[in-house]
Design a protein around this motif. Structure first.
Motif, mmCIF file in Angstrom:
data_model
loop_
_atom_site.group_PDB
_atom_site.id
_atom_site.type_symbol
_atom_site.label_atom_id
_atom_site.label_comp_id
_atom_site.label_asym_id
_atom_site.label_seq_id
_atom_site.Cartn_x
_atom_site.Cartn_y
_atom_site.Cartn_z
ATOM 1 N N LEU A 20 0.724 -1.013 -0.060
ATOM 2 C CA LEU A 20 0.142 -0.116 0.000
ATOM 3 C C LEU A 20 0.685 1.142 -0.194
ATOM 4 C CD1 LEU A 20 -2.685 -1.517 2.613
ATOM 5 C CD2 LEU A 20 -2.360 -1.144 0.124
ATOM 6 N N SER A 21 2.048 1.066 0.928
ATOM 7 C CA SER A 21 3.682 2.118 0.593
ATOM 8 C C SER A 21 4.170 1.978 1.051
ATOM 9 C CB SER A 21 2.187 3.006 2.262
ATOM 10 O OG SER A 21 3.422 3.395 2.115
ATOM 11 N N LEU A 22 5.373 2.536 0.551
ATOM 12 C CA LEU A 22 6.584 2.433 1.370
ATOM 13 C C LEU A 22 7.153 2.665 2.269
ATOM 14 C CD1 LEU A 22 9.143 3.270 -2.311
ATOM 15 C CD2 LEU A 22 7.666 0.709 -1.732
ATOM 16 N N LYS A 23 6.751 2.909 2.914
ATOM 17 C CA LYS A 23 5.855 3.445 4.214
ATOM 18 C C LYS A 23 6.192 2.045 5.555
ATOM 19 C CE LYS A 23 4.930 7.430 5.851
ATOM 20 N NZ LYS A 23 3.630 8.406 6.580
ATOM 21 N N GLY A 24 7.061 1.792 6.588
ATOM 22 C CA GLY A 24 7.107 0.699 6.725
ATOM 23 C C GLY A 24 7.550 -0.943 6.195
ATOM 24 N N ILE A 25 8.305 -0.178 4.848
ATOM 25 C CA ILE A 25 9.041 -1.229 4.142
ATOM 26 C C ILE A 25 10.281 -1.252 4.575
ATOM 27 C CG2 ILE A 25 9.486 -2.449 1.942
ATOM 28 C CD1 ILE A 25 6.789 -2.737 2.254
ATOM 29 N N GLY A 26 11.208 -2.223 5.658
ATOM 30 C CA GLY A 26 12.704 -2.044 5.461
ATOM 31 C C GLY A 26 13.882 -2.088 4.278
ATOM 32 N N ALA A 27 14.789 -1.668 4.450
ATOM 33 C CA ALA A 27 15.762 -1.422 3.724
ATOM 34 C C ALA A 27 16.207 -2.537 2.845
ATOM 35 C CB ALA A 27 17.176 -0.785 4.591
ATOM 36 N N GLU A 28 15.945 -4.325 3.748
ATOM 37 C CA GLU A 28 16.296 -4.836 3.679
ATOM 38 C C GLU A 28 15.783 -5.588 2.480
ATOM 39 O OE1 GLU A 28 16.867 -9.622 5.196
ATOM 40 O OE2 GLU A 28 16.965 -8.187 6.997
ATOM 41 N N LEU A 29 14.068 -5.828 2.324
ATOM 42 C CA LEU A 29 13.347 -5.973 1.671
ATOM 43 C C LEU A 29 13.354 -4.763 0.644
ATOM 44 C CD1 LEU A 29 10.495 -7.544 1.016
ATOM 45 C CD2 LEU A 29 9.608 -6.568 2.136
ATOM 46 N N LEU A 30 13.232 -3.500 0.473
ATOM 47 C CA LEU A 30 13.833 -3.150 -0.425
ATOM 48 C C LEU A 30 14.762 -3.582 -1.777
ATOM 49 C CD1 LEU A 30 13.634 0.950 1.121
ATOM 50 C CD2 LEU A 30 11.677 -0.499 -0.384
ATOM 51 N N VAL A 31 15.279 -4.007 -1.230
ATOM 52 C CA VAL A 31 17.252 -4.374 -1.580
ATOM 53 C C VAL A 31 17.389 -5.531 -2.482
ATOM 54 C CG1 VAL A 31 19.915 -4.990 -1.580
ATOM 55 C CG2 VAL A 31 18.040 -2.820 -0.506
ATOM 56 N N GLN A 32 16.110 -6.453 -1.199
ATOM 57 C CA GLN A 32 15.329 -8.053 -1.836
ATOM 58 C C GLN A 32 15.353 -7.779 -3.488
ATOM 59 O OE1 GLN A 32 13.994 -10.267 0.700
ATOM 60 N NE2 GLN A 32 13.075 -11.839 -0.532
ATOM 61 N N LEU A 33 14.016 -6.803 -2.848
ATOM 62 C CA LEU A 33 12.867 -6.228 -4.320
ATOM 63 C C LEU A 33 13.720 -6.021 -5.639
ATOM 64 C CD1 LEU A 33 9.893 -5.031 -2.436
ATOM 65 C CD2 LEU A 33 10.013 -7.074 -3.716
ATOM 66 N N LEU A 34 14.859 -4.812 -5.173
ATOM 67 C CA LEU A 34 15.517 -3.936 -6.400
ATOM 68 C C LEU A 34 16.588 -5.487 -6.919
ATOM 69 C CD1 LEU A 34 14.432 -1.475 -5.422
ATOM 70 C CD2 LEU A 34 16.728 -0.899 -4.839
ATOM 71 N N GLU A 35 17.310 -6.365 -6.188
ATOM 72 C CA GLU A 35 17.830 -7.104 -6.796
ATOM 73 C C GLU A 35 17.749 -8.507 -7.662
ATOM 74 O OE1 GLU A 35 20.595 -8.321 -3.563
ATOM 75 O OE2 GLU A 35 21.955 -6.612 -4.048
ATOM 76 N N ASP A 36 15.856 -8.496 -7.902
ATOM 77 C CA ASP A 36 15.142 -9.377 -7.513
ATOM 78 C C ASP A 36 14.378 -8.774 -9.058
ATOM 79 O OD1 ASP A 36 13.879 -11.716 -8.304
ATOM 80 O OD2 ASP A 36 11.884 -11.386 -6.860
ATOM 81 N N ALA A 37 14.497 -7.730 -9.137
ATOM 82 C CA ALA A 37 13.795 -6.853 -10.531
ATOM 83 C C ALA A 37 15.014 -6.681 -11.179
ATOM 84 C CB ALA A 37 13.111 -5.815 -10.123
#
Ligand code: CP
Length: 324
Positions: A20-37
């Motif tokens: 719903l928002s990027l608020k509350g999504i931690g750096a670890e999950l952000l990086v995981q999604l970026l690396e998967d992408a």
């Protein structure tokens, strides 16, 4: 976003269920999604990346507001992961006959739609749907009023990281109608989580945001100050459809002269600074056309990354769905 809406994104096991928002999504999950992408990117002219990770799942694209990039890329992303994708044409749907949004959602639930991708001009619609769907369903926000556009924030973060991953020593300038921009909000949330060195929000006073909406950012009304030695410059369009009263908003020529990103104004930024724009662009208003098409522009890269990041998000949501 209310704190309970931030919590609403995660299931009982703490896994991402709704985006719903990027608020509350931690750096670890952000990086995981970026690396998967990154793994879904292939060279131009070669075959697009594909998998069957969402085979048997159904995605419903519900866009109650116009879109080109987000809708097309969710559609392609879902198909490239093997899902069935339903693009609901809202203009010819029964919502035009007065059907409530929840009745539309329950109808799609009954057709076995597993992931609802929602864009709406009003605040809180994705969260409202997320609160009212069955436990197995996930909701992805594809653009909410001036509040949030999380997959745009992710693709912008991915594009910036491809240029420079040293977020702590980076200055990013977002220039334009910040007050009405969900793109600026989601980019800001993602960049703050990554520990951005300096985030500058540059706009005429009439389009400036209130400081409490962008904690940690510097609000600037002079373009030269805002762009000085920036590593990344992102231009935004004026969101006329969200502005009730245009008093104080500069006309086109005045806007371009004072806030347009051009070959001339980009000279304030670092010599290798990249130029971004989420689209749709208004050439000659917020950005000079030849700059948008030139070597410093990463605008088409943002679009390519948009498909990859939506594949990564859908893949992640699908994996989490399989654990519930
Ligand atoms: N950037 C973006 O959200 O574009 P669309 O409105 O075309 O989806």
């Amino acid at each position: 976003m209310q704190p309970d809406q931030t919590k609403l994104q995660f299931d009982k096991k703490g896994n991402l269920r709704h985006l719903l928002s990027l608020k509350g999504i931690g750096a670890e999950l952000l990086v995981q999604l970026l690396e998967d992408a990154e793994r879904y990117l292939t060279a131009p002219g070669t075959l697009a990346a594909r998998s069957q990770s969402l085979a048997g799942r159904t995605i419903g694209n519900l866009f109650f507001e116009p879109s080109t990039r987000t809708r097309a890329s969710f559609d392609l992303a879902g198909r490239r992961l093997g899902a069935d994708v339903l693009n609901l044409d809202v203009n010819t749907s029964s919502r035009k006959k007065g059907e409530s949004i929840l009745d539309t959602i329950y109808t799609l639930e009954a057709m076995h739609v597993d992931i609802m991708v929602v864009r709406d001009a009003s605040d809180g619609v994705s969260a409202y749907i997320a609160r009212n769907v069955n436990d197995h369903i996930s909701v992805l926000n594809a653009g909410e009023s001036d509040i949030s556009h999380p997959t745009q924030g992710l693709l912008d973060l991915m594009t910036i990281r491809q240029h420079n991953d040293d977020f702590k020593n980076m200055a990013v300038a977002i220039v334009g109608d910040i007050q009405h921009s969900r793109v600026a909000m989601s980019a800001s949330e993602a960049l703050q989580t990554m520990g951005i060195g300096e985030l500058r929000l540059v706009s005429p006073k009439a389009l400036a945001p209130s400081a409490d909406r962008f904690p940690g950012a510097r609000i600037v009304d002079n373009l030269a100050d805002g762009l000085k030695d920036a590593d990344v410059v992102m231009a935004l369009r004026i969101q006329r459809e969200r502005i009730g009263n245009l008093d104080g908003v500069p006309g086109i020529d005045e806007y371009f002269a004072n806030y347009g990103i051009s070959h001339e104004s980009l000279a304030y930024a670092k010599p290798d600074a990249i130029v971004m724009h989420p689209g749709p662009m208004n050439r000659g208003i917020e950005i000079e056309g030849t700059l948008a098409d030139g070597p410093r522009s990463v605008i088409t890269k943002q679009v390519t990354n948009g498909v990859a990041i939506r594949m990564a998000v859908l893949n992640h949501i699908g994996k989490m769905m399989n654990t519930r």
